[in-house]
Design an enzyme around this catalytic site. Sequence first.
Site, PDB file in Angstrom:
ATOM      1  N   ARG A   1       0.815  -1.215   0.000  1.00 51.83           N
ATOM      2  CA  ARG A   1       0.000   0.000   0.000  1.00 51.83           C
ATOM      3  C   ARG A   1       0.850   1.267   0.000  1.00 51.83           C
ATOM      4  NH1 ARG A   1      -5.500  -0.617   1.506  1.00 51.83           N
ATOM      5  NH2 ARG A   1      -6.147  -2.516   0.475  1.00 51.83           N
TER       6      ARG A   1
ATOM      7  N   ARG B   1      -3.261   6.862   0.354  1.00 51.47           N
ATOM      8  CA  ARG B   1      -3.700   8.100   1.009  1.00 51.47           C
ATOM      9  C   ARG B   1      -2.645   8.794   1.839  1.00 51.47           C
ATOM     10  NH1 ARG B   1      -8.556   5.350   3.886  1.00 51.47           N
ATOM     11  NH2 ARG B   1      -7.061   3.662   3.602  1.00 51.47           N
TER      12      ARG B   1
ATOM     13  N   ARG C   1      -6.091  11.403  -7.405  1.00 48.32           N
ATOM     14  CA  ARG C   1      -7.326  10.622  -7.303  1.00 48.32           C
ATOM     15  C   ARG C   1      -8.580  11.467  -7.159  1.00 48.32           C
ATOM     16  NH1 ARG C   1      -8.669   6.195  -4.472  1.00 48.32           N
ATOM     17  NH2 ARG C   1     -10.757   6.950  -4.878  1.00 48.32           N
TER      18      ARG C   1
ATOM     19  N   ASP D   1      -6.543  -3.570  -7.650  1.00 51.00           N
ATOM     20  CA  ASP D   1      -7.133  -4.132  -6.429  1.00 51.00           C
ATOM     21  C   ASP D   1      -7.434  -5.606  -6.646  1.00 51.00           C
ATOM     22  OD1 ASP D   1      -8.232  -3.134  -3.662  1.00 51.00           O
ATOM     23  OD2 ASP D   1      -9.653  -4.614  -4.376  1.00 51.00           O
TER      24      ASP D   1
ATOM     25  N   TYR E   1     -14.594 -12.085   0.362  1.00 47.33           N
ATOM     26  CA  TYR E   1     -15.427 -10.919   0.038  1.00 47.33           C
ATOM     27  C   TYR E   1     -16.695 -11.345  -0.700  1.00 47.33           C
ATOM     28  CZ  TYR E   1     -11.547  -7.982   1.477  1.00 47.33           C
ATOM     29  OH  TYR E   1     -10.568  -7.393   2.215  1.00 47.33           O
TER      30      TYR E   1
HETATM   31  O1  1CP Z   1       0.363   0.516  -3.291  1.00 47.46           O
HETATM   32  C1  1CP Z   1      -0.575  -0.285  -3.199  1.00 47.46           C
HETATM   33  O2  1CP Z   1      -0.402  -1.377  -2.623  1.00 47.46           O
HETATM   34  C2  1CP Z   1      -1.916   0.102  -3.753  1.00 47.46           C
HETATM   35  C3  1CP Z   1      -2.553  -0.923  -4.644  1.00 47.46           C
HETATM   36  C4  1CP Z   1      -3.550  -1.837  -3.925  1.00 47.46           C
HETATM   37  C5  1CP Z   1      -3.317  -3.156  -3.491  1.00 47.46           C
HETATM   38  C6  1CP Z   1      -2.026  -3.919  -3.547  1.00 47.46           C
HETATM   39  C7  1CP Z   1      -4.898  -1.523  -3.625  1.00 47.46           C
HETATM   40  C8  1CP Z   1      -5.584  -0.254  -3.914  1.00 47.46           C
HETATM   41  N1  1CP Z   1      -5.495  -2.648  -3.109  1.00 47.46           N
HETATM   42  C9  1CP Z   1      -4.556  -3.646  -3.006  1.00 47.46           C
HETATM   43  C10 1CP Z   1      -4.766  -5.033  -2.576  1.00 47.46           C
HETATM   44  C11 1CP Z   1      -5.895  -5.345  -1.669  1.00 47.46           C
HETATM   45  N2  1CP Z   1      -7.195  -4.914  -1.720  1.00 47.46           N
HETATM   46  C12 1CP Z   1      -5.808  -6.287  -0.619  1.00 47.46           C
HETATM   47  C13 1CP Z   1      -4.567  -7.049  -0.295  1.00 47.46           C
HETATM   48  C14 1CP Z   1      -3.649  -6.184   0.505  1.00 47.46           C
HETATM   49  C15 1CP Z   1      -4.055  -5.989   1.932  1.00 47.46           C
HETATM   50  O3  1CP Z   1      -4.181  -6.990   2.633  1.00 47.46           O
HETATM   51  O4  1CP Z   1      -4.204  -4.835   2.322  1.00 47.46           O
HETATM   52  C16 1CP Z   1      -7.055  -6.383  -0.004  1.00 47.46           C
HETATM   53  C17 1CP Z   1      -7.445  -7.243   1.172  1.00 47.46           C
HETATM   54  C18 1CP Z   1      -7.927  -5.515  -0.712  1.00 47.46           C
HETATM   55  C19 1CP Z   1      -9.344  -5.286  -0.461  1.00 47.46           C
HETATM   56  C20 1CP Z   1      -9.568  -3.857  -0.144  1.00 47.46           C
HETATM   57  N3  1CP Z   1      -9.636  -2.893  -1.123  1.00 47.46           N
HETATM   58  C21 1CP Z   1      -9.656  -3.242   1.118  1.00 47.46           C
HETATM   59  C22 1CP Z   1      -9.577  -3.949   2.474  1.00 47.46           C
HETATM   60  C23 1CP Z   1     -10.940  -4.096   3.096  1.00 47.46           C
HETATM   61  C24 1CP Z   1     -10.931  -5.010   4.330  1.00 47.46           C
HETATM   62  O5  1CP Z   1     -11.402  -6.148   4.210  1.00 47.46           O
HETATM   63  O6  1CP Z   1     -10.456  -4.572   5.372  1.00 47.46           O
HETATM   64  C25 1CP Z   1      -9.823  -1.877   0.894  1.00 47.46           C
HETATM   65  C26 1CP Z   1     -10.003  -0.791   1.905  1.00 47.46           C
HETATM   66  C27 1CP Z   1      -9.805  -1.672  -0.518  1.00 47.46           C
HETATM   67  C28 1CP Z   1      -9.875  -0.386  -1.274  1.00 47.46           C
HETATM   68  C29 1CP Z   1      -8.572   0.083  -1.781  1.00 47.46           C
HETATM   69  N4  1CP Z   1      -7.776  -0.619  -2.669  1.00 47.46           N
HETATM   70  C30 1CP Z   1      -6.651   0.130  -2.961  1.00 47.46           C
HETATM   71  C31 1CP Z   1      -6.748   1.354  -2.226  1.00 47.46           C
HETATM   72  C32 1CP Z   1      -5.733   2.474  -2.278  1.00 47.46           C
HETATM   73  C33 1CP Z   1      -7.937   1.303  -1.486  1.00 47.46           C
HETATM   74  C34 1CP Z   1      -8.473   2.381  -0.543  1.00 47.46           C
HETATM   75  C35 1CP Z   1      -9.730   2.987  -1.032  1.00 47.46           C
HETATM   76  C36 1CP Z   1      -9.583   4.263  -1.809  1.00 47.46           C
HETATM   77  O7  1CP Z   1      -8.507   4.906  -1.820  1.00 47.46           O
HETATM   78  O8  1CP Z   1     -10.612   4.645  -2.388  1.00 47.46           O
END
Ligand code: 1CP
Length: 367
Positions: A35, A39, A48, A84, A162
């Site tokens: 990540r 943000r 964004r 994602d 999910y």
């Molecule tokens: O630099 C980076 O890593 C950004 C790219 C990225 C990656 C590798 C995003 C963008 N998502 C992910 C993978 C991801 N998505 C995982 C595996 C990594 C981890 O364990 O954190 C998981 C579980 C998700 C699912 C997901 N997508 C969540 C977690 C929800 C939960 O169950 O707690 C969330 C909050 C998202 C949204 C998301 N995806 C990515 C971002 C930057 C965000 C935040 C939302 C946004 O900015 O609008």
Amino acid sequence: LSATPAASIAAAAGSPFVRACRRQTVPHTPVWFMRQAGRSLPEYRSLRGDGSILAAIADPAVAAEATVQPVRRYGVDAAILFSDIVVPVHAVGFGVDVVPGQGPVVERPFRSASDLTRLRPLEPAVDSPYVAEAVRLAVAELAPSKVPLIGFAGAPFTVASYLVEGGPSRTFARVKSLMHAEPGLWTALLDRLASMAVAFLTAQVEAGAAAVQLFDSWAGWLAPYEYEQWVLPATRQVLERVASLGVPTILFGVGTGELLGLMGGAGADVVGVDWRVPLDQARRRGGGGRAVQGNLDPALCVGPWPVTEAAARRVLEEAGTEPGHVFNLGHGVLPETDPGILAELVALVHAEGRAGVTEGGRTAVAG
Ligand code: 1CP
């Protein structure tokens, strides 16, 4: 876009990151952050705006720029594609949205065999062409710095969680119930998700990704017997099929201390570890023969710097001197993290890391 994907993958083979994944000597310990695009970066927030994350991911220019930003800001040794884990299921029309501050939300959760019809095979070139395009743009942008790009996918269990739960869960009660009560349906679901992950990862590597990470973020909520019986086979299938692409593979999960032996045998070159297991123990539990990635507690990166520094030095100490350590956090960067601390952390890891580090970068790269 000058270099071919094959050429960029070949060039990446000499990078500290890929060399560490392969447990070869390195000029310095490579570091990147899960990540790292997000943000905590003001330039990411202005890129964004308030739009949906799935829309940002589907815009190759935006996704490529978000991918490269952390490399400029932190000097990390690898970029990770801005995408994602729910993109493939979204792309085949399962009905997934990503809600700000919450995460993936599924309109009609997976409940019965009829839901399998909503999970047709992914055809990346047709269903999600923007992903390969973002990879190509990011790889071209990264080429002068020789920083490799990591592609990724969600592992079958974590994506299934999910789809079955309908969104983020604290208990995983529905997904565990399905696994135990309907093993045939569960296996069919995981098979479909494994094939989608293979297709998604293959498209990223064919577009120039130099390594791939499989995120099984929530695997640590399973008992070892559940993991071994109902999750490991599909995970292994993904890793084995991706191995033929010739790039290193990383398998990561949170809270996986009791699963590291099984995960070490899943077929990945690198096992990602969260902050609960010291890396010297993680190397032993992983059965040896694998590189490790991790494992600074993201909570300790919020600062102040002396707290981060002391914890990072401990991680480097526990990583030891044997080749095969990719420094990372134990999970994703917290949004409130000061980017200046992460930049200092990269400098510290480069200066102080010892795993497989030979004196003088040139001899190291030739070794
Ligand atoms: O630099 C980076 O890593 C950004 C790219 C990225 C990656 C590798 C995003 C963008 N998502 C992910 C993978 C991801 N998505 C995982 C595996 C990594 C981890 O364990 O954190 C998981 C579980 C998700 C699912 C997901 N997508 C969540 C977690 C929800 C939960 O169950 O707690 C969330 C909050 C998202 C949204 C998301 N995806 C990515 C971002 C930057 C965000 C935040 C939302 C946004 O900015 O609008």
